[in-house]
Design a protein around this motif. Structure first.
Motif, PDB file in Angstrom:
ATOM      1  N   GLN A  83       0.807  -1.218   0.000  1.00 40.95           N
ATOM      2  CA  GLN A  83       0.000   0.000   0.000  1.00 40.95           C
ATOM      3  C   GLN A  83       0.839   1.266   0.000  1.00 40.95           C
ATOM      4  OE1 GLN A  83      -3.666  -0.333  -0.161  1.00 40.95           O
ATOM      5  NE2 GLN A  83      -2.561  -2.119  -0.911  1.00 40.95           N
ATOM      6  N   ARG A  84       2.124   1.138   0.251  1.00 42.69           N
ATOM      7  CA  ARG A  84       3.032   2.267   0.269  1.00 42.69           C
ATOM      8  C   ARG A  84       4.422   1.825  -0.202  1.00 42.69           C
ATOM      9  NH1 ARG A  84      -1.296   4.114   1.545  1.00 42.69           N
ATOM     10  NH2 ARG A  84      -1.755   5.663   3.169  1.00 42.69           N
ATOM     11  N   SER A  85       5.169   2.761  -0.778  1.00 41.55           N
ATOM     12  CA  SER A  85       6.616   2.617  -0.928  1.00 41.55           C
ATOM     13  C   SER A  85       7.258   3.324   0.260  1.00 41.55           C
ATOM     14  CB  SER A  85       7.106   3.249  -2.225  1.00 41.55           C
ATOM     15  OG  SER A  85       6.593   2.539  -3.340  1.00 41.55           O
TER      16      SER A  85
ATOM     17  N   ILE B  83       0.515  13.928   7.275  1.00 43.32           N
ATOM     18  CA  ILE B  83      -0.249  13.114   6.339  1.00 43.32           C
ATOM     19  C   ILE B  83      -0.718  13.984   5.189  1.00 43.32           C
ATOM     20  CG2 ILE B  83      -2.318  11.696   6.060  1.00 43.32           C
ATOM     21  CD1 ILE B  83      -2.205  11.141   9.082  1.00 43.32           C
ATOM     22  N   PHE B  84      -0.444  13.538   3.959  1.00 41.95           N
ATOM     23  CA  PHE B  84      -0.961  14.193   2.763  1.00 41.95           C
ATOM     24  C   PHE B  84      -1.879  13.220   2.051  1.00 41.95           C
ATOM     25  CE2 PHE B  84       2.149  17.296   3.635  1.00 41.95           C
ATOM     26  CZ  PHE B  84       1.835  18.431   2.904  1.00 41.95           C
ATOM     27  N   ALA B  85      -3.120  13.608   1.866  1.00 43.60           N
ATOM     28  CA  ALA B  85      -4.153  12.692   1.390  1.00 43.60           C
ATOM     29  C   ALA B  85      -3.781  12.012   0.077  1.00 43.60           C
ATOM     30  CB  ALA B  85      -5.479  13.438   1.247  1.00 43.60           C
ATOM     31  N   ASP B  86      -3.140  12.746  -0.834  1.00 46.44           N
ATOM     32  CA  ASP B  86      -2.879  12.190  -2.159  1.00 46.44           C
ATOM     33  C   ASP B  86      -1.434  11.745  -2.358  1.00 46.44           C
ATOM     34  OD1 ASP B  86      -1.961  14.805  -1.972  1.00 46.44           O
ATOM     35  OD2 ASP B  86      -2.215  15.201  -4.108  1.00 46.44           O
ATOM     36  N   GLN B  87      -0.576  11.944  -1.365  1.00 46.59           N
ATOM     37  CA  GLN B  87       0.844  11.639  -1.537  1.00 46.59           C
ATOM     38  C   GLN B  87       1.345  10.550  -0.584  1.00 46.59           C
ATOM     39  OE1 GLN B  87       2.936  12.761  -3.861  1.00 46.59           O
ATOM     40  NE2 GLN B  87       1.462  14.144  -4.815  1.00 46.59           N
ATOM     41  N   GLY B  88       1.091  10.709   0.688  1.00 49.14           N
ATOM     42  CA  GLY B  88       1.601   9.755   1.656  1.00 49.14           C
ATOM     43  C   GLY B  88       1.812  10.397   3.005  1.00 49.14           C
ATOM     44  N   GLU B  89       2.767   9.861   3.745  1.00 49.05           N
ATOM     45  CA  GLU B  89       2.989  10.284   5.123  1.00 49.05           C
ATOM     46  C   GLU B  89       4.488  10.395   5.420  1.00 49.05           C
ATOM     47  OE1 GLU B  89      -0.686   8.060   4.430  1.00 49.05           O
ATOM     48  OE2 GLU B  89       1.381   7.304   4.384  1.00 49.05           O
ATOM     49  N   GLY B  90       4.821  11.313   6.322  1.00 55.21           N
ATOM     50  CA  GLY B  90       6.200  11.461   6.774  1.00 55.21           C
ATOM     51  C   GLY B  90       6.246  11.499   8.293  1.00 55.21           C
TER      52      GLY B  90
ATOM     53  N   LEU C 266      10.882   8.288   8.620  1.00 58.09           N
ATOM     54  CA  LEU C 266      10.252   7.194   7.894  1.00 58.09           C
ATOM     55  C   LEU C 266       9.139   7.782   7.043  1.00 58.09           C
ATOM     56  CD1 LEU C 266      10.010   4.190   7.327  1.00 58.09           C
ATOM     57  CD2 LEU C 266       8.623   3.943   9.381  1.00 58.09           C
ATOM     58  N   GLY C 267       9.216   7.538   5.750  1.00 53.03           N
ATOM     59  CA  GLY C 267       8.225   8.075   4.828  1.00 53.03           C
ATOM     60  C   GLY C 267       7.482   6.977   4.097  1.00 53.03           C
ATOM     61  N   TRP C 268       6.217   7.246   3.809  1.00 51.84           N
ATOM     62  CA  TRP C 268       5.361   6.320   3.077  1.00 51.84           C
ATOM     63  C   TRP C 268       4.798   7.049   1.860  1.00 51.84           C
ATOM     64  CZ3 TRP C 268       5.399   7.210   8.255  1.00 51.84           C
ATOM     65  CH2 TRP C 268       5.630   6.128   9.112  1.00 51.84           C
ATOM     66  N   ALA C 269       4.980   6.491   0.683  1.00 53.19           N
ATOM     67  CA  ALA C 269       4.477   7.116  -0.535  1.00 53.19           C
ATOM     68  C   ALA C 269       3.361   6.266  -1.132  1.00 53.19           C
ATOM     69  CB  ALA C 269       5.609   7.279  -1.549  1.00 53.19           C
ATOM     70  N   ARG C 270       2.258   6.912  -1.458  1.00 52.90           N
ATOM     71  CA  ARG C 270       1.152   6.192  -2.094  1.00 52.90           C
ATOM     72  C   ARG C 270       1.538   5.760  -3.515  1.00 52.90           C
ATOM     73  NH1 ARG C 270      -4.025   6.421   0.020  1.00 52.90           N
ATOM     74  NH2 ARG C 270      -4.227   7.603   1.972  1.00 52.90           N
ATOM     75  N   PRO C 271       1.021   4.629  -3.965  1.00 50.58           N
ATOM     76  CA  PRO C 271       1.327   4.180  -5.333  1.00 50.58           C
ATOM     77  C   PRO C 271       0.943   5.233  -6.368  1.00 50.58           C
ATOM     78  CG  PRO C 271       0.263   2.410  -4.085  1.00 50.58           C
ATOM     79  CD  PRO C 271       0.185   3.651  -3.236  1.00 50.58           C
ATOM     80  N   GLY C 272       1.858   5.491  -7.299  1.00 49.54           N
ATOM     81  CA  GLY C 272       1.606   6.440  -8.366  1.00 49.54           C
ATOM     82  C   GLY C 272       1.811   7.897  -8.012  1.00 49.54           C
TER      83      GLY C 272
ATOM     84  N   THR D 108      -3.434  -0.646  11.906  1.00 49.24           N
ATOM     85  CA  THR D 108      -2.576  -0.362  10.759  1.00 49.24           C
ATOM     86  C   THR D 108      -3.415   0.048   9.556  1.00 49.24           C
ATOM     87  OG1 THR D 108      -0.873  -1.905  11.534  1.00 49.24           O
ATOM     88  CG2 THR D 108      -0.854  -1.324   9.201  1.00 49.24           C
ATOM     89  N   ARG D 109      -4.510  -0.646   9.317  1.00 49.35           N
ATOM     90  CA  ARG D 109      -5.390  -0.304   8.200  1.00 49.35           C
ATOM     91  C   ARG D 109      -6.036   1.072   8.411  1.00 49.35           C
ATOM     92  NH1 ARG D 109      -9.485  -5.018   7.407  1.00 49.35           N
ATOM     93  NH2 ARG D 109     -10.067  -3.713   5.608  1.00 49.35           N
ATOM     94  N   LEU D 110      -6.339   1.422   9.650  1.00 50.15           N
ATOM     95  CA  LEU D 110      -6.875   2.755   9.937  1.00 50.15           C
ATOM     96  C   LEU D 110      -5.891   3.836   9.522  1.00 50.15           C
ATOM     97  CD1 LEU D 110      -8.895   4.725  11.377  1.00 50.15           C
ATOM     98  CD2 LEU D 110      -7.562   4.321  13.466  1.00 50.15           C
ATOM     99  N   PHE D 111      -4.628   3.681   9.922  1.00 52.21           N
ATOM    100  CA  PHE D 111      -3.626   4.702   9.622  1.00 52.21           C
ATOM    101  C   PHE D 111      -3.210   4.689   8.151  1.00 52.21           C
ATOM    102  CE2 PHE D 111      -3.510   5.149  14.143  1.00 52.21           C
ATOM    103  CZ  PHE D 111      -3.065   6.448  14.367  1.00 52.21           C
ATOM    104  N   LEU D 112      -3.441   3.573   7.465  1.00 48.13           N
ATOM    105  CA  LEU D 112      -3.192   3.521   6.022  1.00 48.13           C
ATOM    106  C   LEU D 112      -4.287   4.227   5.230  1.00 48.13           C
ATOM    107  CD1 LEU D 112      -1.907  -0.131   5.385  1.00 48.13           C
ATOM    108  CD2 LEU D 112      -0.685   1.993   4.860  1.00 48.13           C
ATOM    109  N   GLY D 113      -5.360   4.629   5.907  1.00 48.70           N
ATOM    110  CA  GLY D 113      -6.468   5.235   5.195  1.00 48.70           C
ATOM    111  C   GLY D 113      -7.257   4.234   4.378  1.00 48.70           C
ATOM    112  N   ASP D 114      -7.324   2.990   4.851  1.00 47.60           N
ATOM    113  CA  ASP D 114      -8.094   1.950   4.170  1.00 47.60           C
ATOM    114  C   ASP D 114      -9.514   2.457   3.917  1.00 47.60           C
ATOM    115  OD1 ASP D 114      -9.935  -0.401   3.980  1.00 47.60           O
ATOM    116  OD2 ASP D 114      -8.084  -1.530   4.241  1.00 47.60           O
ATOM    117  N   PRO D 115     -10.035   2.282   2.690  1.00 51.19           N
ATOM    118  CA  PRO D 115     -11.390   2.765   2.392  1.00 51.19           C
ATOM    119  C   PRO D 115     -12.449   2.261   3.365  1.00 51.19           C
ATOM    120  CG  PRO D 115     -10.283   2.134   0.366  1.00 51.19           C
ATOM    121  CD  PRO D 115      -9.370   1.731   1.495  1.00 51.19           C
ATOM    122  N   GLU D 116     -12.258   1.051   3.906  1.00 54.58           N
ATOM    123  CA  GLU D 116     -13.232   0.521   4.861  1.00 54.58           C
ATOM    124  C   GLU D 116     -13.325   1.383   6.114  1.00 54.58           C
ATOM    125  OE1 GLU D 116     -13.874  -3.505   7.599  1.00 54.58           O
ATOM    126  OE2 GLU D 116     -12.744  -3.650   5.723  1.00 54.58           O
TER     127      GLU D 116
END
Length: 457
Positions: free
Chosen positions: A175-177, A208-215, A232-238, A371-379
């Motif tokens: 879900q992230r790079s 948290i950036f909704a369309d980019q990821g998290e730092g 530690l950074g997380w980048a959304r796919p694309g 973890t799914r909550l902080f990943l912004g899982d659609p559910e």
């Protein structure tokens, strides 16, 4: 803790912090333990990167203390809270809150340091350490000869012996790079990140950036440099962030990418980030990659039909966004050791399955959901929107929300907007609708006025 049968034998495959912790615990419980690694002790310490930041909170520290192990709380800089900033898809600055950790503090310790010190203790107390690449065929013969065999080799290799649990593994891909780098150049006093919290450098900072990821920035204990900081950074796919992260090929380039990220997106923290310096004595102080969150079976079988148990990342690979991987692995190890120490029967499939089910019920399932909550899982998107908005206006709830990183169990029952409201009301003592009605977008986050020369004077 003593075993009822001191001649029982155990084999642990994998000498990361979770594997060596389990091996040391079993040794102290009276087992004859052999620990296998594909690298020697020096290489484990100095030739590989740390596997993430391994931030641990109270429950994990209690598990380590129960095994008689150093929790590093007296040696590592302490995390006493988490400061959060959330921006929308147009970079609008929406939510700001600072949650204090109540009754516990976190510590992030270099996994190489912890594994190295525990490996030294393990050998000093009579444990056998073997440097060997354990293949599935070799595992078959080892499991045939041992009473209990634990596989803690991480997400690759022998993990394929353990079936994926589809009900607990909703993602087909990462879900992230990820990009991480450990740095010096910053202290931990109240002048650092003072714009985020009065606690300054005692609180980690999450953006948290909704369309980019998290730092994320947080205090860290590096194996060579000692007290330091980790990004530690997380980048959304694309995303643009994903393209930037992919270009990292050294600690220097990783830090350069992080600085550029903060100049272009997260300028409220920029002065601190500009002051960071790479750890020159450790060329492996950075890491990039991606993790597919997946939960596997607790029981596997070798080609000869021998039963083996999964442990740590081999059992469950969490995206590190909520810091649950190292915590869950160490708690799982302590629970297994405690159960094995008092068990008189065989360590068969039934026993291993019972221990794993109990671990999932006590920690694993809740850690997975948080973890799914902080990943912004659609559910959980609408639920998360309510919880983060409530945290922005109610300090008590801010502490409860970040407290889910320490103890994720309260989130197990939050499966609807109504349940989210009940959670808010339970924590705050106020009607959730009244709390949420007070929410207003932040408008503009406070910017850092950090001056490195003054801070070091």
């Amino acid at each position: 803790m003593t075993s009822t049968n001191s001649t029982r034998s155990a084999v642990v495959i994998g000498a990361g912090q979770t594997g060596v912790t389990a091996a040391l615990g079993l040794l102290d419980a009276g087992f004859e333990v052999t620990l296998y690694s594909d690298r020697d002790q020096r290489a484990l310490r100095d030739d590989v990167p740390a596997t993430g930041t391994a931030l641990e909170f109270g429950e994990t520290q209690q598990a380590e203390a129960a095994l008689g192990l150093d929790t590093y709380t007296a040696r590592a800089p302490r995390h006493t809270g988490l400061s959060v900033r959330i921006a929308g898809p147009e970079r609008e600055e929406l939510i700001a809150f600072d949650g204090h950790f109540e009754g516990y503090a976190g510590v992030a310790v270099d996994t190489r340091l912890k594994a190295d010190e525990r490996l030294t203790s393990f050998q000093g107390r009579g444990g056998r350490f073997v440097v060997e690449q354990v293949t599935p065929e070799r595992l078959d013969s080892l499991a045939a000869a041992a009473d209990l065999t634990l596989v803690a080799t991480g997400r690759g290799g022998l993990s394929e012996l353990f079936e994926v649990d589809p009900a607990r593994s909703p993602y087909a891909a990462p879900q992230r790079s990820l990009l991480t780098v450990t740095v010096t150049g910053l202290g931990h006093d109240e002048s650092v990140f003072a714009h985020r919290s009065r606690a300054g450098g005692a609180h980690s900072g999450f953006s948290i950036f909704a369309d980019q990821g998290e730092g994320w920035w947080g205090p860290y204990l590096h194996k060579d440099a000692g007290p330091s900081w980790a990004f530690l950074g997380w980048a959304r796919p694309g995303s643009e962030w994903e393209k930037r992260f992919a270009a990292a090929d050294s600690a220097e380039s990783a830090l350069g990418i992080v600085r550029g990220l903060y100049r272009d997106y997260i300028d409220w923290d920029l002065p601190e980030v500009e002051s960071a310096r790479v750890i020159t004595e450790d060329p492996h102080s950075w890491l990039k990659g991606a993790v597919r969150p997946v939960v596997r079976s607790g029981v596997g079988h070798t080609a000869g039909g021998h039963v083996v148990a999964s442990l740590g990342d081999t059992s469950a690979a969490y995206d590190p966004i909520a810091g649950q991987g190292a915590q869950s692995g160490l708690i799982q190890a302590q629970r297994l050791v405690a159960a094995a120490a008092v068990h008189d029967g065989p360590f068969d499939e039934r026993w291993i399955s019972e221990q794993y089910r109990a671990f999932l019920a006590a920690r694993g399932d809740a850690a997975n959901r948080v973890t799914r909550l902080f990943l912004g899982d659609p559910e959980f998107a609408d639920i998360g929107g309510q919880l983060f908005a409530a945290a922005a206006v109610q300090p008590r709830f801010a502490s409860a929300l970040v407290g889910l990183l320490h103890r994720p169990q309260p989130f197990l029952g939050v499966d609807s907007l109504a349940a989210a409201g009940d959670f808010i009301t339970e924590v705050t003592g106020e009607d959730a609708a009244e709390v949420l009605a007070r929410f207003q977008p932040a408008g503009r986050f406070e910017r850092s006025a950090f001056n490195a020369s003054l801070a070091s004077a």
